[in-house]
Design a protein around this motif. Structure first.
Motif, PDB file in Angstrom:
ATOM      1  N   GLN A 169       8.413-109.449  37.885  1.00 54.37           N
ATOM      2  CA  GLN A 169       9.654-108.778  37.476  1.00 54.37           C
ATOM      3  C   GLN A 169      10.069-107.820  38.589  1.00 54.37           C
ATOM      4  OE1 GLN A 169       8.346-110.811  34.465  1.00 54.37           O
ATOM      5  NE2 GLN A 169       7.190-108.912  34.562  1.00 54.37           N
ATOM      6  N   VAL A 170      11.342-107.806  38.924  1.00 55.52           N
ATOM      7  CA  VAL A 170      11.874-106.939  39.976  1.00 55.52           C
ATOM      8  C   VAL A 170      12.891-105.991  39.368  1.00 55.52           C
ATOM      9  CG1 VAL A 170      13.149-106.840  42.162  1.00 55.52           C
ATOM     10  CG2 VAL A 170      11.528-108.711  41.750  1.00 55.52           C
ATOM     11  N   ALA A 171      12.688-104.684  39.572  1.00 57.55           N
ATOM     12  CA  ALA A 171      13.659-103.702  39.090  1.00 57.55           C
ATOM     13  C   ALA A 171      14.951-103.825  39.884  1.00 57.55           C
ATOM     14  CB  ALA A 171      13.092-102.297  39.225  1.00 57.55           C
ATOM     15  N   PHE A 172      16.076-103.786  39.163  1.00 58.23           N
ATOM     16  CA  PHE A 172      17.400-103.978  39.756  1.00 58.23           C
ATOM     17  C   PHE A 172      18.268-102.819  39.265  1.00 58.23           C
ATOM     18  CE2 PHE A 172      21.700-105.732  39.027  1.00 58.23           C
ATOM     19  CZ  PHE A 172      22.025-106.215  40.291  1.00 58.23           C
ATOM     20  N   CYS A 173      18.540-101.832  40.120  1.00 61.51           N
ATOM     21  CA  CYS A 173      19.192-100.591  39.686  1.00 61.51           C
ATOM     22  C   CYS A 173      20.418-100.295  40.550  1.00 61.51           C
ATOM     23  CB  CYS A 173      18.202 -99.436  39.747  1.00 61.51           C
ATOM     24  SG  CYS A 173      18.812 -97.903  39.015  1.00 61.51           S
ATOM     25  N   PHE A 174      21.571-100.751  40.096  1.00 65.38           N
ATOM     26  CA  PHE A 174      22.808-100.614  40.859  1.00 65.38           C
ATOM     27  C   PHE A 174      23.969-100.231  39.954  1.00 65.38           C
ATOM     28  CE2 PHE A 174      20.499-103.549  43.626  1.00 65.38           C
ATOM     29  CZ  PHE A 174      20.888-103.179  44.902  1.00 65.38           C
ATOM     30  N   ARG A 175      24.920 -99.520  40.525  1.00 67.26           N
ATOM     31  CA  ARG A 175      26.263 -99.478  39.976  1.00 67.26           C
ATOM     32  C   ARG A 175      27.003-100.687  40.522  1.00 67.26           C
ATOM     33  NH1 ARG A 175      27.553 -94.667  37.511  1.00 67.26           N
ATOM     34  NH2 ARG A 175      26.185 -92.891  37.936  1.00 67.26           N
ATOM     35  N   LYS A 176      28.258-100.868  40.131  1.00 68.77           N
ATOM     36  CA  LYS A 176      29.015-102.027  40.589  1.00 68.77           C
ATOM     37  C   LYS A 176      29.173-102.004  42.110  1.00 68.77           C
ATOM     38  CE  LYS A 176      29.844-103.360  36.360  1.00 68.77           C
ATOM     39  NZ  LYS A 176      29.122-104.493  35.777  1.00 68.77           N
ATOM     40  N   SER A 177      28.890-103.132  42.745  1.00 71.09           N
ATOM     41  CA  SER A 177      29.057-103.259  44.189  1.00 71.09           C
ATOM     42  C   SER A 177      28.859-104.710  44.595  1.00 71.09           C
ATOM     43  CB  SER A 177      28.048-102.382  44.949  1.00 71.09           C
ATOM     44  OG  SER A 177      26.732-102.869  44.768  1.00 71.09           O
ATOM     45  N   ILE A 178      29.296-105.044  45.800  1.00 71.73           N
ATOM     46  CA  ILE A 178      29.017-106.373  46.344  1.00 71.73           C
ATOM     47  C   ILE A 178      27.530-106.500  46.645  1.00 71.73           C
ATOM     48  CG2 ILE A 178      29.406-107.899  48.332  1.00 71.73           C
ATOM     49  CD1 ILE A 178      32.307-106.978  48.370  1.00 71.73           C
ATOM     50  N   VAL A 201      35.432-109.650  39.640  1.00 68.24           N
ATOM     51  CA  VAL A 201      36.099-108.413  40.061  1.00 68.24           C
ATOM     52  C   VAL A 201      35.440-107.242  39.331  1.00 68.24           C
ATOM     53  CG1 VAL A 201      38.309-107.240  40.371  1.00 68.24           C
ATOM     54  CG2 VAL A 201      38.230-109.743  40.294  1.00 68.24           C
ATOM     55  N   PRO A 202      34.392-106.642  39.925  1.00 68.23           N
ATOM     56  CA  PRO A 202      33.721-105.515  39.266  1.00 68.23           C
ATOM     57  C   PRO A 202      34.672-104.330  39.078  1.00 68.23           C
ATOM     58  CG  PRO A 202      32.364-106.408  41.048  1.00 68.23           C
ATOM     59  CD  PRO A 202      33.729-107.018  41.195  1.00 68.23           C
ATOM     60  N   VAL A 226      33.571-112.489  45.198  1.00 65.19           N
ATOM     61  CA  VAL A 226      33.540-111.107  44.706  1.00 65.19           C
ATOM     62  C   VAL A 226      34.664-110.326  45.376  1.00 65.19           C
ATOM     63  CG1 VAL A 226      32.117-109.083  44.267  1.00 65.19           C
ATOM     64  CG2 VAL A 226      31.019-111.290  44.690  1.00 65.19           C
ATOM     65  N   ASP A 227      35.396-109.558  44.582  1.00 60.62           N
ATOM     66  CA  ASP A 227      36.478-108.716  45.095  1.00 60.62           C
ATOM     67  C   ASP A 227      36.253-107.315  44.550  1.00 60.62           C
ATOM     68  OD1 ASP A 227      38.817-107.480  45.857  1.00 60.62           O
ATOM     69  OD2 ASP A 227      40.135-109.103  45.171  1.00 60.62           O
ATOM     70  N   PHE A 228      35.879-106.395  45.453  1.00 59.23           N
ATOM     71  CA  PHE A 228      35.533-105.055  44.982  1.00 59.23           C
ATOM     72  C   PHE A 228      35.905-104.004  46.019  1.00 59.23           C
ATOM     73  CE2 PHE A 228      32.485-101.499  44.636  1.00 59.23           C
ATOM     74  CZ  PHE A 228      32.787-101.074  43.348  1.00 59.23           C
ATOM     75  N   GLY A 269      38.411-122.063  29.402  1.00 55.33           N
ATOM     76  CA  GLY A 269      39.130-122.767  30.467  1.00 55.33           C
ATOM     77  C   GLY A 269      39.057-122.058  31.803  1.00 55.33           C
ATOM     78  N   VAL A 270      37.905-121.473  32.131  1.00 58.61           N
ATOM     79  CA  VAL A 270      37.760-120.733  33.394  1.00 58.61           C
ATOM     80  C   VAL A 270      37.836-121.706  34.558  1.00 58.61           C
ATOM     81  CG1 VAL A 270      36.334-119.131  34.706  1.00 58.61           C
ATOM     82  CG2 VAL A 270      36.315-119.052  32.205  1.00 58.61           C
ATOM     83  N   CYS A 271      38.646-121.369  35.553  1.00 57.62           N
ATOM     84  CA  CYS A 271      38.860-122.256  36.697  1.00 57.62           C
ATOM     85  C   CYS A 271      38.839-121.430  37.990  1.00 57.62           C
ATOM     86  CB  CYS A 271      40.187-122.987  36.553  1.00 57.62           C
ATOM     87  SG  CYS A 271      41.641-121.911  36.716  1.00 57.62           S
ATOM     88  N   PRO A 272      38.850-122.094  39.156  1.00 53.32           N
ATOM     89  CA  PRO A 272      38.764-121.359  40.429  1.00 53.32           C
ATOM     90  C   PRO A 272      39.869-120.328  40.648  1.00 53.32           C
ATOM     91  CG  PRO A 272      38.279-123.672  40.779  1.00 53.32           C
ATOM     92  CD  PRO A 272      38.760-123.551  39.359  1.00 53.32           C
ATOM     93  N   ASP A 273      40.988-120.484  39.982  1.00 49.87           N
ATOM     94  CA  ASP A 273      42.088-119.527  40.167  1.00 49.87           C
ATOM     95  C   ASP A 273      41.919-118.257  39.342  1.00 49.87           C
ATOM     96  OD1 ASP A 273      43.436-121.181  41.962  1.00 49.87           O
ATOM     97  OD2 ASP A 273      44.482-122.247  40.351  1.00 49.87           O
ATOM     98  N   ASP A 274      40.934-118.237  38.467  1.00 47.58           N
ATOM     99  CA  ASP A 274      40.758-117.077  37.596  1.00 47.58           C
ATOM    100  C   ASP A 274      40.098-115.906  38.319  1.00 47.58           C
ATOM    101  OD1 ASP A 274      41.779-117.478  34.925  1.00 47.58           O
ATOM    102  OD2 ASP A 274      40.307-119.088  34.704  1.00 47.58           O
ATOM    103  N   ARG A 275      40.373-114.716  37.784  1.00 48.37           N
ATOM    104  CA  ARG A 275      39.747-113.482  38.248  1.00 48.37           C
ATOM    105  C   ARG A 275      39.163-112.784  37.018  1.00 48.37           C
ATOM    106  NH1 ARG A 275      41.012-111.511  43.165  1.00 48.37           N
ATOM    107  NH2 ARG A 275      41.244-109.338  42.499  1.00 48.37           N
TER     108      ARG A 275
END
Length: 512
Positions: A55-64, A219-220, A22-24, A186-192
């Motif tokens: 069921q677990v509520a999950f309430c977030f904006r983008k973040s690590i 990358v959020p 993750v890069d944020f 063709g997603v690979c480890p070098d992709d973002r």
């Protein structure tokens, strides 16, 4: 195939422990650290009741933190229920009640009138457990438990009864879709991979689970960046995004106002869009400004995730015809049927035969929903026997036909559902909200075609006798009950809504 979504993360942590997961916002987390964080988070969540069948509520904006929490919930075998922090508190309360939520995990405490037994939050608040406590928890041990019924998450979408409906998405669906996406693009480890869509939107599952399956970086896109097309285009360039996935309107806004051609987009190799019809002039402009990127149109309601795809060709760009929704993804079967659910045009499988006739699209395959949470009647109405007894198929409600080359073409809805800004919206839910206003005698909602957003929402309102209503008053009323994308864009007032000769509201006269 991996047996669980958590095992996608575990496998990449083994293969690529030091690669960025993750890069944020200037911070990076490796796959090793993300797995360890998920294990510790799972231990904290399990202490407060997260387990299969919950069921677990999950309430977030983008973040690590959000991704640590998401994989922590998955690790416990519970199902995550994503809520958008911008939604009205009443809507969140309704969803938590319908989903039987006892545990809330989010950036902030649940707003009244939401009631849960335990809230784990990033922002300090009285009576909540600090999210940071996961750092002091011991990693959870043992084999990851399987989710109850195989359900990984529940996505609440617009409901025609006035209450959102909970679509039960299975682990099998997300595993299969992520595997297909990695192979198809063709997603690979070098992709973002940019993570643009909110967590409650099914588009976000490609960004997250395909990236994790491949060992690529997620990358959020920060909320502040999404607000400005130029900033969003610059973000793609500066972050060297290689795979972008969003609704067409986001791409169109960047092309029209973000000066796409002026940014260094050399890293961007694939642009994927879904959720709305992409106008052909807009597609040509995007292709012109992003000459190095392949373009792919995905199609599918929340209940099937993306179930068909079409890679845009030079012939598509030269033609004035609509962009096809294409052919089924792997292991997916489709039929075009009439009102009696019989295949039209003599084709047993609409995607494989040639049919000039149009009809409703049925979809069967591993990505199809397990049904609707707590609504057996709706489940039985939408999940029907597939033609020829070939398992169970989902009724999309979308009208399609098959082009001569076998590609599926979208032709609209067979019902009143509105597609706007990538969302499928039931007019009945907006009408129910308006009916709750004391000054409204009756209301109807229709769609107005829009070249950017697919449709704008028009509210047609007849006030009660002696009442005068304003746009501002009704907008404020709707904002307390509906998510932002469901608040009407256009308002028109009538002494009485027009009727047909059978005394039903004449929607055709309202759509002008």
């Amino acid at each position: 195939m991996a047996e669980s979504l958590y095992q996608l993360l575990a496998a990449s942590a083994e293969r690529y422990p030091d690669r960025t997961a993750v890069d944020f916002a200037g911070q990076r987390m490796t796959y090793r650290a993300l797995r360890e964080g998920a294990d510790r988070m799972a231990s904290l969540l399990a202490e407060f009741g997260a387990e299969p069948g919950r069921q677990v509520a999950f309430c977030f904006r983008k973040s690590i933190d959000a991704l640590i929490a998401l994989f922590g919930i998955i690790r416990t075998g519970a199902a995550y229920v994503p809520l958008d922090p911008t939604w009205p508190a009443g809507r969140c309360a309704m969803i938590c009640e319908d989903a039987g939520i006892a545990l809330w995990v989010g950036a902030a405490a649940p707003p009244p009138p939401v009631r849960v037994q335990t809230a784990i939050t990033a922002a300090p608040a009285e009576g909540t457990v600090p999210l940071s406590a996961w750092r002091d928890s011991s990693p959870i041990s043992g084999e990851p438990p399987a989710p109850d019924g195989g359900v990984a998450n529940v996505l609440f979408t617009s409901g025609s009864t006035g209450r959102p409906k909970g679509v039960r998405i299975t682990t099998r669906s997300l595993l299969h879709f992520s595997m297909w996406a990695v192979d198809a693009f063709g997603v690979c480890p070098d992709d973002r991979l940019a993570n643009h869509a909110p967590y409650n939107f099914d588009l976000s599952t490609l960004d997250i689970f395909a990236a994790v399956r491949a060992g690529a970086a997620v990358v959020p896109v920060p909320e502040r960046v999404k607000m400005f097309p130029f900033e969003m285009a610059r973000y793609i360039a500066e972050q060297k995004i290689s795979v972008w996935y969003s609704v067409p309107s986001a791409l169109m806004m960047m092309q029209q106002r973000g000066k796409l051609a002026e940014h260094d987009m050399s890293a961007l190799r694939h642009v994927i869009f879904a959720g709305e019809v992409m106008p052909k002039p807009a597609l040509r402009a995007i292709a012109r400004d992003l000459p190095g990127a392949a373009l792919t149109n995905l199609y599918g309601p929340t209940e099937t995730n993306a179930c068909t795809y079409h890679r845009v060709t030079p012939e598509d760009l030269a033609s004035d015809d609509a962009v096809p929704i294409g052919r089924p993804i792997s292991d997916t079967r489709v039929w075009i049927v009439d009102e009696a659910l019989r295949p039209v045009g003599g084709s047993e499988s609409g995607a494989q035969g040639v049919s000039a006739s149009a009809g409703e699209l049925l979809v069967a395959g591993p990505t199809v929903t397990a049904g609707y949470l707590g609504d057996a009647e709706l489940t039985a109405g939408r999940l029907v026997p597939a033609p020829g007894g070939d398992g169970v198929a989902y009724r999309t409600g979308d009208r399609v036909r098959v082009r001569r080359d076998g590609a599926l073409m979208f032709e609209g809805r067979i019902d009143r559902m509105i597609k706007s800004r990538g969302h499928r919206i039931e007019p009945g839910e907006i009408e129910a909200a308006l009916a709750g206003h004391p000054g409204v005698q009756e209301a109807a909602v229709v769609a107005l075609p829009d070249p950017v957003f697919g449709s704008r929402i028009k509210a047609c309102v007849a006030p009660r006798a002696g009442r005068t209503l304003t746009d501002a008053e009704l907008i404020a009323h709707c904002r307390e009950r509906l998510p932002p994308y469901m608040v009407p864009d256009v308002w028109q007032y009538y002494e009485r809504l027009p009727r047909t000769d059978r005394e039903k509201v004449d929607l055709s006269l309202l759509s002008v």
